[in-house]
Each structure stands twice: as structure tokens, then as C-alpha cells.
Write a protein that holds these residues in place. Structure first.
Motif, PDB file in Angstrom:
ATOM      1  N   VAL A 100       0.839  -1.201   0.000  1.00 43.45           N
ATOM      2  CA  VAL A 100       0.000   0.000   0.000  1.00 43.45           C
ATOM      3  C   VAL A 100       0.872   1.249   0.000  1.00 43.45           C
ATOM      4  N   LYS A 101       1.894   1.250   0.852  1.00 42.41           N
ATOM      5  CA  LYS A 101       2.807   2.395   0.920  1.00 42.41           C
ATOM      6  C   LYS A 101       3.506   2.606  -0.415  1.00 42.41           C
ATOM      7  N   TYR A 102       3.941   1.523  -1.023  1.00 48.67           N
ATOM      8  CA  TYR A 102       4.594   1.586  -2.336  1.00 48.67           C
ATOM      9  C   TYR A 102       3.640   2.138  -3.386  1.00 48.67           C
ATOM     10  N   ASP A 103       2.406   1.654  -3.366  1.00 45.69           N
ATOM     11  CA  ASP A 103       1.446   2.055  -4.383  1.00 45.69           C
ATOM     12  C   ASP A 103       1.046   3.519  -4.231  1.00 45.69           C
ATOM     13  N   LEU A 104       0.867   3.969  -2.998  1.00 45.97           N
ATOM     14  CA  LEU A 104       0.483   5.358  -2.770  1.00 45.97           C
ATOM     15  C   LEU A 104       1.562   6.324  -3.259  1.00 45.97           C
ATOM     16  N   ARG A 105       2.801   5.902  -3.167  1.00 52.39           N
ATOM     17  CA  ARG A 105       3.898   6.772  -3.594  1.00 52.39           C
ATOM     18  C   ARG A 105       3.806   7.072  -5.087  1.00 52.39           C
ATOM     19  N   PHE A 106       3.406   6.078  -5.871  1.00 49.63           N
ATOM     20  CA  PHE A 106       3.334   6.277  -7.323  1.00 49.63           C
ATOM     21  C   PHE A 106       1.921   6.630  -7.787  1.00 49.63           C
ATOM     22  N   LEU A 107       0.938   6.471  -6.891  1.00 47.07           N
ATOM     23  CA  LEU A 107      -0.437   6.796  -7.261  1.00 47.07           C
ATOM     24  C   LEU A 107      -0.646   8.298  -7.362  1.00 47.07           C
ATOM     25  N   SER A 108       0.073   9.049  -6.558  1.00 48.62           N
ATOM     26  CA  SER A 108      -0.119  10.502  -6.512  1.00 48.62           C
ATOM     27  C   SER A 108       0.593  11.185  -7.670  1.00 48.62           C
ATOM     28  N   GLY A 109       0.328  10.699  -8.885  1.00 45.65           N
ATOM     29  CA  GLY A 109       0.936  11.288 -10.077  1.00 45.65           C
ATOM     30  C   GLY A 109       0.231  12.569 -10.485  1.00 45.65           C
ATOM     31  N   PHE A 165      -0.878 -12.995  -5.137  1.00 46.80           N
ATOM     32  CA  PHE A 165      -1.676 -12.135  -6.009  1.00 46.80           C
ATOM     33  C   PHE A 165      -2.846 -11.527  -5.235  1.00 46.80           C
ATOM     34  N   ARG A 166      -3.358 -12.260  -4.266  1.00 46.73           N
ATOM     35  CA  ARG A 166      -4.441 -11.729  -3.419  1.00 46.73           C
ATOM     36  C   ARG A 166      -3.964 -10.508  -2.645  1.00 46.73           C
ATOM     37  N   SER A 167      -2.725 -10.547  -2.169  1.00 47.75           N
ATOM     38  CA  SER A 167      -2.176  -9.395  -1.447  1.00 47.75           C
ATOM     39  C   SER A 167      -2.069  -8.181  -2.359  1.00 47.75           C
ATOM     40  N   ILE A 168      -1.675  -8.414  -3.600  1.00 49.25           N
ATOM     41  CA  ILE A 168      -1.551  -7.313  -4.557  1.00 49.25           C
ATOM     42  C   ILE A 168      -2.913  -6.670  -4.808  1.00 49.25           C
ATOM     43  N   ILE A 169      -3.948  -7.493  -5.002  1.00 53.64           N
ATOM     44  CA  ILE A 169      -5.287  -6.966  -5.257  1.00 53.64           C
ATOM     45  C   ILE A 169      -5.773  -6.144  -4.067  1.00 53.64           C
ATOM     46  N   ILE A 170      -5.621  -6.674  -2.857  1.00 51.23           N
ATOM     47  CA  ILE A 170      -6.069  -5.955  -1.665  1.00 51.23           C
ATOM     48  C   ILE A 170      -5.300  -4.647  -1.501  1.00 51.23           C
ATOM     49  N   ALA A 171      -3.993  -4.683  -1.702  1.00 50.07           N
ATOM     50  CA  ALA A 171      -3.175  -3.479  -1.550  1.00 50.07           C
ATOM     51  C   ALA A 171      -3.573  -2.417  -2.567  1.00 50.07           C
ATOM     52  N   LYS A 172      -3.825  -2.839  -3.805  1.00 51.83           N
ATOM     53  CA  LYS A 172      -4.236  -1.889  -4.842  1.00 51.83           C
ATOM     54  C   LYS A 172      -5.563  -1.228  -4.480  1.00 51.83           C
TER      55      LYS A 172
END
Length: 233
Positions: A13-22, A86-93
Motif C-alpha cells: 500500500v505504501k509503495y502504491d500510494l507513492r506512485f499513485l499521486s501522479g 496475487f491476493r495481497s496485490i489486489i487488496i493493496a491496490k
């Protein structure tokens, strides 16, 4: 263990939020603000300002909801190499998308309410919260599906993206129907909250495993589609 699993999800989640704020989301926000405010001024008496807040917020975030696997152009290739399920990836996204939605809606709220010719009643704030909760899980479900079917290496701000924006708006309209039926049709906040609970449980136990299975089985097809994605309409 469950603790280790949650730690992996939170790191994702932390990783995704960093690149989500484009910047594309904020550029879309700026572009969409003008027509939304103009429309609001034309129908200020008939419609609540909250309607425009959600329309502005969700349209601006179309790329966040409907393009989970390419926050970066080569993100899916990277994620496949992660030592996580893959379940972790879906939940994190989904979690990162939901978390990113709230500050964006706050920003939309500040802009819309500042420009509004009439302020909403205090009690209508609760209606806004109920609406947000009621549409969240359906929007995440639709977004997850579209992320597989129409992946884009890069979300841009041009006319070719218009069909995706139209579909996002249609998804928001359909997702909001239970709220209007339960809240304004039956007049029941409890029914709305029960719907949110059922939708959340169904999303976690049915939608997440389904999306994870698609990611595991069809990830090569998703990569191929991402190179020649076409509009959905």
C-alpha cells in the motif's frame, strides 16, 4: 502468519500510494473543475453541491480506479517478481485507491463549496459519508475488472481517454443506485449501512479471490493488452 501478511500488504500500500499521486490526476482535476463549476452554477437550486464533489473527484481519479497495474509504465512486470501473493496485490491496490480517494474528495469539496452559491445543510454531511461508503466497493470492483480488460501503460490527459471517463461516470451512476433507493426511497440509514457491510464482505470474499485468480492466470494477456489498449466504448 497474519501479522506478516498484513505487513506485506501495508508495504505494498505504501509503495502504491507513492506512485499513485501522479500529476495526471491533479491535471484532470484542474481541467474538470471549470465545466463542473459552470454546470453547478446553472443547476445550483435543484442539485446538492455534494453531487458535484463526487463527480469531480471520481472523474479526476478514473486512472486510479481503472488502471491498477500500471501506476508506472512497467509496474506489472515488477509486481510479478514480488514475493507476495496475487491476493495481497489486489487488496493493496484497492486499499491504496480508497485511501487516495478521501483527500481528493476533500480537495474537490473545498473547491466546490467555495464556488457554491448555497452551502449544504450540516445534516447532509452524513448523507455524503453514506454515499461515499455505498459506492466504494462497487467502484473498486468495476475498476479492478477494467484494470484487467483495458490496461494502459500510461494514463494521459487527451481526447483518447474520453471513453474511459464516460465509463467511469456511468459506473458511478450505477453504483449510486442502492444509496438512492435505500436512503431516499426507504429513508433508512441503517439499511444503507447494512448494504455497505454486505458489499464489503462480498468484495473481500468473492471479488478479491476472483481478481487474484485472473491476475495469476491471465497476467501475460494483461501485459499484451497494455501495449495496444483501446477505448472501452
Amino acid at each position: 502468519t497474519e501479522v506478516a501478511y498484513m505487513e506485506k500488504v501495508l508495504r505494498l500500500v505504501k509503495y502504491d500510494l507513492r506512485f499513485l499521486s501522479g500529476e495526471v490526476h491533479f491535471l484532470r482535476f484542474i481541467v474538470f473543475t471549470i465545466p463542473v463549476i459552470a454546470f453547478m452554477w446553472s443547476y445550483a437550486v435543484q442539485l446538492s453541491p455534494f453531487l458535484f464533489i463526487f463527480v469531480l473527484g471520481f472523474l479526476s481519479l478514473e486512472g486510479a480506479y481503472a488502471n491498477w497495474f500500471f501506476r508506472l509504465p512497467n509496474e506489472l512486470e515488477r509486481m510479478i517478481l514480488f514475493p507476495v501473493s496475487f491476493r495481497s496485490i489486489i487488496i493493496a491496490k484497492a486499499v491504496s485507491t480508497a485511501l487516495f480517494t478521501f483527500p481528493f474528495l476533500l480537495l474537490a469539496g473545498v473547491v466546490v463549496l467555495y464556488a457554491s452559491v448555497r452551502l449544504p445543510a450540516v445534516e447532509s454531511l452524513w448523507d455524503g459519508v453514506l454515499f461515499m461508503l455505498s459506492v466504494m466497493f462497487p467502484m473498486l470492483s468495476v475498476g479492478g475488472y477494467l484494470s484487467f480488460q483495458y490496461p494502459r501503460r500510461k494514463v494521459m490527459l487527451n481526447f483518447e481517454e474520453a471513453p474511459y471517463l464516460v465509463f467511469q461516470l456511468l459506473a458511478l451512476v450505477v453504483s449510486s443506485l442502492p444509496f438512492f433507493v435505500l436512503k431516499h426511497g426507504l429513508g433508512s440509514d441503517i439499511a444503507c449501512l447494512l448494504y455497505v457491510l454486505v458489499a464489503g464482505v462480498a468484495w473481500f470474499f468473492f471479488v478479491v479471490p476472483r481478481l487474484a485468480a485472473i491476475l495469476e492466470k491471465d497476467r501475460d494477456q494483461v501485459l499484451k493488452r497494455s501495449y495496444n489498449s483501446t477505448p472501452v466504448l
